[in-house]
Design a protein around this motif. Structure first.
Motif, PDB file in Angstrom:
ATOM      1  N   ASN A  30       0.814  -1.209   0.000  1.00 64.67           N
ATOM      2  CA  ASN A  30       0.000   0.000   0.000  1.00 64.67           C
ATOM      3  C   ASN A  30       0.850   1.263   0.000  1.00 64.67           C
ATOM      4  N   LEU A  31       1.936   1.249   0.782  1.00 64.49           N
ATOM      5  CA  LEU A  31       2.816   2.414   0.844  1.00 64.49           C
ATOM      6  C   LEU A  31       3.505   2.660  -0.492  1.00 64.49           C
ATOM      7  N   MET A  32       3.910   1.588  -1.166  1.00 62.89           N
ATOM      8  CA  MET A  32       4.568   1.739  -2.463  1.00 62.89           C
ATOM      9  C   MET A  32       3.586   2.228  -3.517  1.00 62.89           C
ATOM     10  N   GLU A  33       2.355   1.782  -3.420  1.00 60.12           N
ATOM     11  CA  GLU A  33       1.330   2.266  -4.353  1.00 60.12           C
ATOM     12  C   GLU A  33       1.068   3.753  -4.137  1.00 60.12           C
ATOM     13  N   GLN A  34       0.999   4.155  -2.873  1.00 58.20           N
ATOM     14  CA  GLN A  34       0.777   5.556  -2.555  1.00 58.20           C
ATOM     15  C   GLN A  34       1.943   6.400  -3.065  1.00 58.20           C
ATOM     16  N   ASP A  35       3.166   5.894  -2.880  1.00 58.62           N
ATOM     17  CA  ASP A  35       4.363   6.602  -3.328  1.00 58.62           C
ATOM     18  C   ASP A  35       4.357   6.764  -4.850  1.00 58.62           C
ATOM     19  N   TYR A  36       4.000   5.693  -5.564  1.00 57.95           N
ATOM     20  CA  TYR A  36       3.944   5.760  -7.026  1.00 57.95           C
ATOM     21  C   TYR A  36       2.836   6.706  -7.486  1.00 57.95           C
ATOM     22  N   ASP A  37       1.752   6.714  -6.763  1.00 60.32           N
ATOM     23  CA  ASP A  37       0.630   7.604  -7.089  1.00 60.32           C
ATOM     24  C   ASP A  37       1.088   9.057  -7.065  1.00 60.32           C
ATOM     25  N   ILE A  38       1.883   9.413  -6.053  1.00 57.91           N
ATOM     26  CA  ILE A  38       2.400  10.784  -5.948  1.00 57.91           C
ATOM     27  C   ILE A  38       3.331  11.085  -7.117  1.00 57.91           C
ATOM     28  N   GLY A  39       4.259  10.156  -7.395  1.00 55.07           N
ATOM     29  CA  GLY A  39       5.218  10.372  -8.477  1.00 55.07           C
ATOM     30  C   GLY A  39       4.562  10.488  -9.840  1.00 55.07           C
ATOM     31  N   SER A  40       3.605   9.622 -10.122  1.00 58.46           N
ATOM     32  CA  SER A  40       2.942   9.648 -11.428  1.00 58.46           C
ATOM     33  C   SER A  40       2.045  10.874 -11.560  1.00 58.46           C
ATOM     34  N   THR A  41       1.500  11.353 -10.443  1.00 55.79           N
ATOM     35  CA  THR A  41       0.692  12.572 -10.482  1.00 55.79           C
ATOM     36  C   THR A  41       1.560  13.769 -10.871  1.00 55.79           C
ATOM     37  N   ILE A  42       2.742  13.853 -10.297  1.00 55.56           N
ATOM     38  CA  ILE A  42       3.657  14.943 -10.640  1.00 55.56           C
ATOM     39  C   ILE A  42       4.082  14.835 -12.109  1.00 55.56           C
ATOM     40  N   ARG A  43       4.386  13.637 -12.555  1.00 55.44           N
ATOM     41  CA  ARG A  43       4.845  13.445 -13.938  1.00 55.44           C
ATOM     42  C   ARG A  43       3.749  13.728 -14.956  1.00 55.44           C
ATOM     43  N   ASP A  44       2.569  13.189 -14.738  1.00 55.08           N
ATOM     44  CA  ASP A  44       1.519  13.213 -15.763  1.00 55.08           C
ATOM     45  C   ASP A  44       0.557  14.383 -15.655  1.00 55.08           C
ATOM     46  N   LYS A  45       0.523  15.029 -14.500  1.00 54.49           N
ATOM     47  CA  LYS A  45      -0.447  16.119 -14.327  1.00 54.49           C
ATOM     48  C   LYS A  45       0.223  17.457 -14.042  1.00 54.49           C
ATOM     49  N   ILE A  46       1.056  17.483 -13.009  1.00 55.43           N
ATOM     50  CA  ILE A  46       1.628  18.761 -12.588  1.00 55.43           C
ATOM     51  C   ILE A  46       2.610  19.309 -13.618  1.00 55.43           C
ATOM     52  N   ILE A  47       3.564  18.524 -14.058  1.00 59.54           N
ATOM     53  CA  ILE A  47       4.582  19.036 -14.987  1.00 59.54           C
ATOM     54  C   ILE A  47       3.972  19.507 -16.310  1.00 59.54           C
ATOM     55  N   PRO A  48       3.171  18.705 -16.996  1.00 53.40           N
ATOM     56  CA  PRO A  48       2.657  19.161 -18.292  1.00 53.40           C
ATOM     57  C   PRO A  48       1.580  20.243 -18.201  1.00 53.40           C
ATOM     58  N   HIS A  49       0.885  20.350 -17.078  1.00 55.03           N
ATOM     59  CA  HIS A  49      -0.237  21.299 -16.978  1.00 55.03           C
ATOM     60  C   HIS A  49      -0.081  22.211 -15.762  1.00 55.03           C
ATOM     61  N   ALA A  50       1.155  22.611 -15.486  1.00 54.99           N
ATOM     62  CA  ALA A  50       1.448  23.334 -14.243  1.00 54.99           C
ATOM     63  C   ALA A  50       0.625  24.608 -14.069  1.00 54.99           C
ATOM     64  N   VAL A  51       0.515  25.422 -15.124  1.00 54.54           N
ATOM     65  CA  VAL A  51      -0.190  26.692 -14.969  1.00 54.54           C
ATOM     66  C   VAL A  51      -1.680  26.476 -14.698  1.00 54.54           C
ATOM     67  N   SER A  52      -2.252  25.410 -15.263  1.00 52.30           N
ATOM     68  CA  SER A  52      -3.668  25.108 -15.016  1.00 52.30           C
ATOM     69  C   SER A  52      -3.893  24.676 -13.573  1.00 52.30           C
ATOM     70  N   TRP A  53      -2.909  24.013 -12.982  1.00 54.64           N
ATOM     71  CA  TRP A  53      -3.014  23.651 -11.566  1.00 54.64           C
ATOM     72  C   TRP A  53      -2.771  24.873 -10.697  1.00 54.64           C
ATOM     73  N   PHE A  54      -1.878  25.767 -11.150  1.00 52.93           N
ATOM     74  CA  PHE A  54      -1.607  26.995 -10.401  1.00 52.93           C
ATOM     75  C   PHE A  54      -2.872  27.856 -10.304  1.00 52.93           C
ATOM     76  N   THR A  55      -3.572  28.000 -11.414  1.00 57.55           N
ATOM     77  CA  THR A  55      -4.788  28.835 -11.423  1.00 57.55           C
ATOM     78  C   THR A  55      -5.983  28.129 -10.813  1.00 57.55           C
ATOM     79  N   GLY A  56      -5.904  26.795 -10.678  1.00 56.94           N
ATOM     80  CA  GLY A  56      -7.025  26.037 -10.129  1.00 56.94           C
ATOM     81  C   GLY A  56      -7.957  25.499 -11.191  1.00 56.94           C
ATOM     82  N   GLU A  57      -7.705  25.836 -12.472  1.00 54.51           N
ATOM     83  CA  GLU A  57      -8.578  25.358 -13.546  1.00 54.51           C
ATOM     84  C   GLU A  57      -8.534  23.838 -13.674  1.00 54.51           C
ATOM     85  N   ALA A  58      -7.341  23.277 -13.543  1.00 52.27           N
ATOM     86  CA  ALA A  58      -7.208  21.822 -13.660  1.00 52.27           C
ATOM     87  C   ALA A  58      -7.950  21.121 -12.531  1.00 52.27           C
TER      88      ALA A  58
END
Length: 368
Positions: free
Chosen positions: A262-290
């Protein structure tokens, strides 16, 4: 992903261990597969010759499908690599604007340092994502204000990906770059083997993941020195100290193995979220649109479900409480048995966290 999760608990756990630690589990998995193969063989032998011939034809079609799927994965990897290169100039421009290295057209260069760029860009972007917001404590924010950029890249041998966090000079730690690398057994599924993080070089008394507590010795004690105790803190920076597998197989019992999973799944969830969501769509997350796009529909659905639940509760008030207790026990039993099948992610959709408990999280430290 198999629909019968109970049959693959051993396989799921084996993906979380390195080659040496996996030995016994792999043997257990082989025995499980042999049992399954025997059952499949029994099914084929029970078929009439006519039906068996039709099934053989279906298996040949499946083989052709698998060959095409393998080519799809190859071509997808090439296409992703091509566009990853095309993205880089855009990421560079974003970096320059965020950090005040260039000014956008129509604006005079900022003279005041505080007005340069976009302050707290990455901190705000991450806090607007529910997965990451749960990991960021109030104390972390001071250090994350110094975050200048986040990048990711593919790695080979073993396959996987690496996250890089670039920090400005700060009063918390010496590192200018913190990295997190995920090693995958099967990148197409993908199945996580292990994760490796940078060791953070904290300045004295500045660690955000630990707190040193000093306790005065009891009166009359021979030891006059204060007793020191280290307390683990809930912090985003624990992300760089991923769950570790015990060196000895005997150290892993069933409950510990499930918690590790469970801990490894949670850790991967955080890493993949940063890779697939935050990095490519950073400004949309900054503004809250995403966040609105991702969580808005979910909140509406939750409200509708809550209304339905209230109506159901009113209808069920006269039912026997014993039936409810039996259903609750049954559900808890199912949840205990569920151990999600390794850490999987397809098509940019966030892999769900494990159904079991996420493991105890250390308390958030109070301000030192």
């Amino acid at each position: 992903m198999s629909t019968n999760k109970d049959n693959f608990n051993v396989a799921d756990l084996s993906t979380a261990l390195n080659a040496e630690d996996r030995a016994d589990l792999v043997n257990a998995l082989k025995n499980k597969l042999q049992d399954l193969a025997g059952k499949h063989s029994d099914v084929l032998e029970s078929l009439t010759p006519v039906v068996r011939k039709r099934v053989d034809a279906l298996r040949e079609i499946q083989t052709q499908h698998d060959d095409l799927e393998a080519k799809f994965f190859e071509e997808r990897a090439i296409l992703e690599a091509k566009y990853q290169k095309l993205y880089q100039p855009l990421y560079t421009k974003r970096y320059e604007i965020v950090n005040g290295e260039v000014e956008v057209e129509g604006l005079e260069p900022a003279k005041d340092v505080e007005e340069k760029g976009v302050p707290d860009f990455w901190l705000i972007a991450m806090k607007n994502n529910e997965v990451l917001a749960e990991e960021i404590s109030e104390r972390d924010e001071g250090a994350l204000k110094f975050l200048r950029d986040i990048k990711w890249s593919r790695v080979d041998n073993p396959k996987g990906f690496k996250l890089e966090f670039y920090f400005d000079t700060n009063t918390f730690f010496k590192n200018s770059v913190l990295t997190k690398t995920y090693h995958m057994i099967d990148e197409d599924e993908p199945i996580l083997e292990k994760a490796i993080g940078t060791e953070i070089e904290w300045y004295p008394g500045k660690s955000l993941t630990q707190k040193i507590l000093k306790k005065k010795p009891k009166k009359g004690s021979k030891n006059a020195k204060p007793i020191t105790k280290t307390e683990q803190c809930e912090s985003f920076f624990n992300f760089f100290s991923p769950p570790q597998v015990p060196e000895e197989d005997d150290d892993i019992d069933e409950d510990a193995a499930e918690e590790l999973q469970n801990l490894m799944e949670q850790d991967y969830d955080i890493g993949s979220t940063i890779r697939d969501k935050i990095i490519p769509h950073a400004v949309s997350w900054f503004t809250g649109e995403a966040a609105q796009d991702e969580y808005g529909d979910i909140e509406e659905d939750d409200e509708e479900e809550d209304e339905d639940d209230e109506e159901d509760d009113e209808d069920d008030e006269e039912e026997d409480d014993d039936e409810d207790d039996e259903e609750d026990d049954e559900e808890e039993s199912k949840n205990r048995k569920k151990v999600s099948s390794a850490v999987r992610k397809k098509g940019g959709v966030r892999a769900p966290a494990g159904d079991g408990p996420q493991g105890e999280r250390p308390p958030e430290c109070k301000q030192q």
